[in-house]
Scaffold this motif. Structure first.
Motif, short mmCIF file in Angstrom:
data_model
loop_
_atom_site.label_atom_id
_atom_site.label_comp_id
_atom_site.label_asym_id
_atom_site.label_seq_id
_atom_site.Cartn_x
_atom_site.Cartn_y
_atom_site.Cartn_z
N PHE A 32 0.82 -1.21 0.00
CA PHE A 32 0.00 0.00 0.00
C PHE A 32 0.86 1.26 0.00
CE2 PHE A 32 -2.15 3.39 2.28
CZ PHE A 32 -3.23 3.59 1.44
N LEU A 33 1.95 1.24 0.75
CA LEU A 33 2.82 2.43 0.78
C LEU A 33 3.49 2.65 -0.56
CD1 LEU A 33 4.46 2.08 4.30
CD2 LEU A 33 2.65 3.63 3.59
N GLY A 34 3.85 1.58 -1.25
CA GLY A 34 4.41 1.73 -2.59
C GLY A 34 3.41 2.35 -3.54
N ALA A 35 2.16 1.93 -3.44
CA ALA A 35 1.12 2.50 -4.29
C ALA A 35 0.91 3.97 -3.96
CB ALA A 35 -0.18 1.72 -4.13
N ALA A 36 0.96 4.28 -2.68
CA ALA A 36 0.75 5.67 -2.28
C ALA A 36 1.86 6.57 -2.81
CB ALA A 36 0.68 5.76 -0.76
N VAL A 37 3.08 6.11 -2.75
CA VAL A 37 4.20 6.92 -3.23
C VAL A 37 4.11 7.12 -4.75
CG1 VAL A 37 6.71 6.91 -3.57
CG2 VAL A 37 5.75 6.35 -1.35
N VAL A 38 3.84 6.05 -5.47
CA VAL A 38 3.79 6.13 -6.92
C VAL A 38 2.64 7.02 -7.38
CG1 VAL A 38 3.37 4.78 -9.02
CG2 VAL A 38 4.96 3.96 -7.32
N LEU A 39 1.55 7.03 -6.65
CA LEU A 39 0.40 7.82 -7.06
C LEU A 39 0.44 9.26 -6.54
CD1 LEU A 39 -2.38 5.15 -6.63
CD2 LEU A 39 -1.26 5.87 -8.73
N TRP A 40 0.92 9.46 -5.33
CA TRP A 40 0.89 10.81 -4.75
C TRP A 40 2.05 11.70 -5.20
CZ3 TRP A 40 -2.87 13.37 -2.67
CH2 TRP A 40 -3.96 12.68 -2.16
N CYS A 41 3.21 11.15 -5.44
CA CYS A 41 4.35 12.00 -5.81
C CYS A 41 4.12 12.77 -7.11
CB CYS A 41 5.63 11.19 -5.87
SG CYS A 41 6.24 10.78 -4.23
N PRO A 42 3.64 12.16 -8.18
CA PRO A 42 3.36 12.96 -9.38
C PRO A 42 2.27 14.01 -9.15
CG PRO A 42 3.47 10.66 -9.95
CD PRO A 42 3.50 10.74 -8.47
#
Length: 65
Positions: free
Chosen positions: A2-12
């Motif tokens: 979940f944290l990986g998904a959050a980083v990939v989606l929120w950073c851009p």
């Protein structure tokens, strides 16, 4: 995962919100591909864990009787 998904989606999203750089498909397709792969991966992990949890519950209830 979940944290990986959050980083990939929120950073851009945060980069767009703070820098106001264009981030369309033609500008940075790798960002959209990474987001789609990450969401798909999280979905696969959730489906596999739910299926294994159901199988474990069924096996333990059959052993109790």
């Amino acid at each position: 995962s979940f944290l990986g998904a959050a980083v990939v989606l929120w950073c851009p999203f945060l980069e767009f919100a703070l820098d106001r750089k264009p981030s369309g498909w033609s500008d940075r397709p790798q960002t959209y591909m990474a987001g789609a792969l990450c969401v798909a991966g999280v979905g696969v992990l959730e489906l596999c864990s739910a299926a294994s949890g159901a199988a474990t519950a069924a096996a333990s209830s059959s052993n109790m009787g």
